[in-house]
Write a protein that holds these residues in place. Structure first.
Motif, PDB file in Angstrom:
ATOM      1  N   ARG A 159     -30.308  23.979 -48.412  1.00 19.68           N
ATOM      2  CA  ARG A 159     -30.675  25.342 -48.009  1.00 19.68           C
ATOM      3  C   ARG A 159     -32.109  25.710 -48.407  1.00 19.68           C
ATOM      4  O   ARG A 159     -32.770  26.508 -47.736  1.00 19.68           O
ATOM      5  CB  ARG A 159     -29.707  26.344 -48.643  1.00 19.68           C
ATOM      6  CG  ARG A 159     -28.253  26.127 -48.269  1.00 19.68           C
ATOM      7  CD  ARG A 159     -27.930  26.629 -46.885  1.00 19.68           C
ATOM      8  NE  ARG A 159     -28.021  28.069 -46.783  1.00 19.68           N
ATOM      9  CZ  ARG A 159     -27.078  28.914 -47.198  1.00 19.68           C
ATOM     10  NH1 ARG A 159     -25.962  28.452 -47.750  1.00 19.68           N
ATOM     11  NH2 ARG A 159     -27.230  30.212 -47.053  1.00 19.68           N
ATOM     12  N   LEU A 160     -32.543  25.177 -49.509  1.00 20.89           N
ATOM     13  CA  LEU A 160     -33.857  25.536 -50.048  1.00 20.89           C
ATOM     14  C   LEU A 160     -34.976  24.920 -49.213  1.00 20.89           C
ATOM     15  O   LEU A 160     -34.887  23.766 -48.797  1.00 20.89           O
ATOM     16  CB  LEU A 160     -33.957  25.046 -51.492  1.00 20.89           C
ATOM     17  CG  LEU A 160     -34.834  25.847 -52.454  1.00 20.89           C
ATOM     18  CD1 LEU A 160     -34.300  27.258 -52.625  1.00 20.89           C
ATOM     19  CD2 LEU A 160     -34.895  25.140 -53.802  1.00 20.89           C
ATOM     20  N   HIS A 174     -35.659  32.712 -58.141  1.00 24.15           N
ATOM     21  CA  HIS A 174     -35.649  34.170 -58.091  1.00 24.15           C
ATOM     22  C   HIS A 174     -36.698  34.678 -57.110  1.00 24.15           C
ATOM     23  O   HIS A 174     -37.623  33.951 -56.737  1.00 24.15           O
ATOM     24  CB  HIS A 174     -35.889  34.748 -59.480  1.00 24.15           C
ATOM     25  CG  HIS A 174     -34.684  34.658 -60.372  1.00 24.15           C
ATOM     26  ND1 HIS A 174     -34.075  35.756 -60.938  1.00 24.15           N
ATOM     27  CD2 HIS A 174     -33.951  33.579 -60.788  1.00 24.15           C
ATOM     28  CE1 HIS A 174     -33.038  35.375 -61.671  1.00 24.15           C
ATOM     29  NE2 HIS A 174     -32.949  34.056 -61.597  1.00 24.15           N
ATOM     30  N   GLU A 175     -36.574  35.926 -56.729  1.00 25.98           N
ATOM     31  CA  GLU A 175     -37.345  36.445 -55.600  1.00 25.98           C
ATOM     32  C   GLU A 175     -38.823  36.668 -55.877  1.00 25.98           C
ATOM     33  O   GLU A 175     -39.644  36.596 -54.965  1.00 25.98           O
ATOM     34  CB  GLU A 175     -36.724  37.754 -55.091  1.00 25.98           C
ATOM     35  CG  GLU A 175     -36.564  38.826 -56.147  1.00 25.98           C
ATOM     36  CD  GLU A 175     -35.785  40.032 -55.638  1.00 25.98           C
ATOM     37  OE1 GLU A 175     -35.687  40.198 -54.407  1.00 25.98           O
ATOM     38  OE2 GLU A 175     -35.281  40.804 -56.468  1.00 25.98           O
ATOM     39  N   GLU A 179     -40.756  28.325 -48.336  1.00 31.16           N
ATOM     40  CA  GLU A 179     -40.249  29.678 -48.524  1.00 31.16           C
ATOM     41  C   GLU A 179     -40.260  30.123 -49.983  1.00 31.16           C
ATOM     42  O   GLU A 179     -40.161  31.324 -50.268  1.00 31.16           O
ATOM     43  CB  GLU A 179     -38.808  29.778 -48.009  1.00 31.16           C
ATOM     44  CG  GLU A 179     -38.683  29.650 -46.503  1.00 31.16           C
ATOM     45  CD  GLU A 179     -37.239  29.762 -46.028  1.00 31.16           C
ATOM     46  OE1 GLU A 179     -37.040  29.891 -44.801  1.00 31.16           O
ATOM     47  OE2 GLU A 179     -36.317  29.709 -46.871  1.00 31.16           O
ATOM     48  N   ILE A 180     -40.363  29.180 -50.898  1.00 29.02           N
ATOM     49  CA  ILE A 180     -40.235  29.548 -52.314  1.00 29.02           C
ATOM     50  C   ILE A 180     -41.544  29.488 -53.093  1.00 29.02           C
ATOM     51  O   ILE A 180     -41.587  29.895 -54.251  1.00 29.02           O
ATOM     52  CB  ILE A 180     -39.183  28.667 -53.022  1.00 29.02           C
ATOM     53  CG1 ILE A 180     -39.620  27.200 -53.020  1.00 29.02           C
ATOM     54  CG2 ILE A 180     -37.825  28.851 -52.372  1.00 29.02           C
ATOM     55  CD1 ILE A 180     -38.738  26.315 -53.887  1.00 29.02           C
ATOM     56  N   ILE A 181     -42.613  28.989 -52.491  1.00 30.28           N
ATOM     57  CA  ILE A 181     -43.906  28.994 -53.181  1.00 30.28           C
ATOM     58  C   ILE A 181     -44.316  30.447 -53.442  1.00 30.28           C
ATOM     59  O   ILE A 181     -44.278  31.284 -52.550  1.00 30.28           O
ATOM     60  CB  ILE A 181     -44.975  28.259 -52.349  1.00 30.28           C
ATOM     61  CG1 ILE A 181     -44.675  26.753 -52.349  1.00 30.28           C
ATOM     62  CG2 ILE A 181     -46.372  28.512 -52.891  1.00 30.28           C
ATOM     63  CD1 ILE A 181     -45.573  25.939 -51.459  1.00 30.28           C
ATOM     64  N   HIS A 241     -31.849  36.832 -57.818  1.00 28.65           N
ATOM     65  CA  HIS A 241     -31.810  35.534 -57.147  1.00 28.65           C
ATOM     66  C   HIS A 241     -32.384  35.661 -55.740  1.00 28.65           C
ATOM     67  O   HIS A 241     -32.172  36.672 -55.060  1.00 28.65           O
ATOM     68  CB  HIS A 241     -30.367  35.021 -57.031  1.00 28.65           C
ATOM     69  CG  HIS A 241     -29.714  34.745 -58.351  1.00 28.65           C
ATOM     70  ND1 HIS A 241     -28.397  34.381 -58.450  1.00 28.65           N
ATOM     71  CD2 HIS A 241     -30.189  34.778 -59.626  1.00 28.65           C
ATOM     72  CE1 HIS A 241     -28.085  34.190 -59.724  1.00 28.65           C
ATOM     73  NE2 HIS A 241     -29.159  34.447 -60.452  1.00 28.65           N
ATOM     74  N   TYR A 242     -33.104  34.634 -55.301  1.00 28.60           N
ATOM     75  CA  TYR A 242     -33.639  34.629 -53.949  1.00 28.60           C
ATOM     76  C   TYR A 242     -32.470  34.589 -52.961  1.00 28.60           C
ATOM     77  O   TYR A 242     -31.714  33.611 -52.914  1.00 28.60           O
ATOM     78  CB  TYR A 242     -34.552  33.420 -53.752  1.00 28.60           C
ATOM     79  CG  TYR A 242     -35.118  33.295 -52.368  1.00 28.60           C
ATOM     80  CD1 TYR A 242     -35.738  34.369 -51.735  1.00 28.60           C
ATOM     81  CD2 TYR A 242     -35.052  32.072 -51.686  1.00 28.60           C
ATOM     82  CE1 TYR A 242     -36.257  34.252 -50.453  1.00 28.60           C
ATOM     83  CE2 TYR A 242     -35.578  31.938 -50.410  1.00 28.60           C
ATOM     84  CZ  TYR A 242     -36.170  33.034 -49.803  1.00 28.60           C
ATOM     85  OH  TYR A 242     -36.686  32.908 -48.537  1.00 28.60           O
ATOM     86  N   ASN A 243     -32.312  35.651 -52.187  1.00 29.86           N
ATOM     87  CA  ASN A 243     -31.116  35.833 -51.360  1.00 29.86           C
ATOM     88  C   ASN A 243     -31.472  36.539 -50.055  1.00 29.86           C
ATOM     89  O   ASN A 243     -31.060  37.673 -49.796  1.00 29.86           O
ATOM     90  CB  ASN A 243     -30.074  36.645 -52.153  1.00 29.86           C
ATOM     91  CG  ASN A 243     -28.759  36.795 -51.428  1.00 29.86           C
ATOM     92  OD1 ASN A 243     -28.418  36.001 -50.554  1.00 29.86           O
ATOM     93  ND2 ASN A 243     -28.010  37.829 -51.786  1.00 29.86           N
ATOM     94  N   PRO A 244     -32.250  35.871 -49.195  1.00 25.75           N
ATOM     95  CA  PRO A 244     -32.722  36.537 -47.969  1.00 25.75           C
ATOM     96  C   PRO A 244     -31.613  36.917 -46.996  1.00 25.75           C
ATOM     97  O   PRO A 244     -31.804  37.804 -46.165  1.00 25.75           O
ATOM     98  CB  PRO A 244     -33.668  35.503 -47.354  1.00 25.75           C
ATOM     99  CG  PRO A 244     -33.185  34.187 -47.883  1.00 25.75           C
ATOM    100  CD  PRO A 244     -32.724  34.482 -49.283  1.00 25.75           C
ATOM    101  N   HIS A 245     -30.457  36.282 -47.093  1.00 30.44           N
ATOM    102  CA  HIS A 245     -29.369  36.551 -46.146  1.00 30.44           C
ATOM    103  C   HIS A 245     -28.311  37.500 -46.709  1.00 30.44           C
ATOM    104  O   HIS A 245     -27.288  37.741 -46.068  1.00 30.44           O
ATOM    105  CB  HIS A 245     -28.717  35.231 -45.721  1.00 30.44           C
ATOM    106  CG  HIS A 245     -29.698  34.217 -45.224  1.00 30.44           C
ATOM    107  ND1 HIS A 245     -30.535  34.457 -44.147  1.00 30.44           N
ATOM    108  CD2 HIS A 245     -30.000  32.969 -45.678  1.00 30.44           C
ATOM    109  CE1 HIS A 245     -31.300  33.392 -43.947  1.00 30.44           C
ATOM    110  NE2 HIS A 245     -31.002  32.488 -44.855  1.00 30.44           N
TER     111      HIS A 245
END
Length: 274
Positions: free
Chosen positions: A186-187, A131-132, A191-193, A146-150
């Motif tokens: 993709r992950l 999640h973001e 970018e997710i830390i 949800h983490y969704n940068p695009h």
């Protein structure tokens, strides 16, 4: 021998093992040398460390090492590359007895390994997503979407049109434990830390269900457990032998909770198995 691990992507784990003599090292060698899923390993008596290149879960390697009667502690994780590309960990907790640990290893620029164990889940499939926000001030509800940068639609692993944070489902056995190892293209760990990982109540339909929530959340129900994704030590980056805040060794620390009131309470009376 049956292979315990579940993916061909290799990762390396660095364990501190309480070895005092060559007999200890020989015992460690015996438990690792014929295990499918363990490609290579090395034992260093000077640093009391064991380096294992494997497709197994860290938990599985840890369990093997401790069958020798020696305590083992995971100190670092990485890949077969000489350069550490990033590692992270999320300490998961949630409703009732749900708790666990999930680890992330950036195996290459385009491969992230996600592995973990959660206890206390209802048997069956549960959606799992990055999640973001790394905000659990209001429980899992404050983790954002949800983490969704695009700005894609919801989907599943291996699909082009998916949220970056869509990791599919994990399966809990009848005893409520889910042990899993996922490989995602993709992950990216870097970018997710600082974001969060969330496990949901039900199976994620991966965007293919007829419900109106399918294209946004996978219609996987309530958020049951979550944890903030924090940077973790890579290979050879953790030289810790003594916790300066508590004054205990890594061997003692292995028996206590990572944090929280339970840590201080238990430190006042050492566990019976020490």
């Amino acid at each position: 021998m049956e292979e315990l691990g579940s993916s061909r992507a290799l990762s390396k784990f660095e364990f501190a093992v309480q070895m005092t003599c060559e007999k200890c090292a020989h015992a460690v060698k015996n438990v690792l040398q014929d295990v499918k899923g363990v490609k290579e390993f090395s034992i260093n008596m000077d640093s009391k460390s064991v380096l294992v290149e494997t497709t197994l879960l860290a938990e599985e390697v840890h369990r093997l090492l401790e069958t020798t009667g020696r305590k083992a502690v995971l100190k670092g994780m990485g890949t077969i590359k000489s350069k550490n590309l990033g590692a992270a960990v999320a300490m998961m907790s949630g409703e009732g007895p749900i708790q666990g640990v999930v680890r992330f290893i950036q195996a290459s620029e385009n491969t992230c390994i996600i592995e973990g164990t959660l206890d206390g889940l209802s048997p069956g499939l549960h959606g799992i997503h990055v999640h973001e926000f790394g905000d659990i001030s209001n429980g899992c509800e404050s983790c954002g979407e949800h983490y969704n940068p695009h700005r894609n639609s919801h989907g599943g692993p291996g699909e082009d049109n998916r949220h970056v944070g869509d990791l599919g489902n994990i399966f809990a056995e009848d005893n409520g434990r889910a042990s899993f190892r996922l490989v995602d293209e993709r992950l990216k760990v870097y970018e997710i830390i600082g974001r969060s990982l969330v496990v949901d109540e039900r199976e994620d339909d991966l965007g293919h269900g007829g419900h109106q929530l399918s294209k946004t959340t996978g219609n996987s129900g309530r958020r049951l457990a979550c944890g903030i994704i924090a940077r973790s030590a890579g290979l050879f980056e953790n030289n810790k032998q003594l916790c300066t805040c508590d004054g205990i060794t890594i061997w003692e620390e292995r028996n206590y909770p990572i944090a929280g009131p339970g840590r201080n309470t238990q430190l006042q009376s050492p566990p019976a198995n020490l």
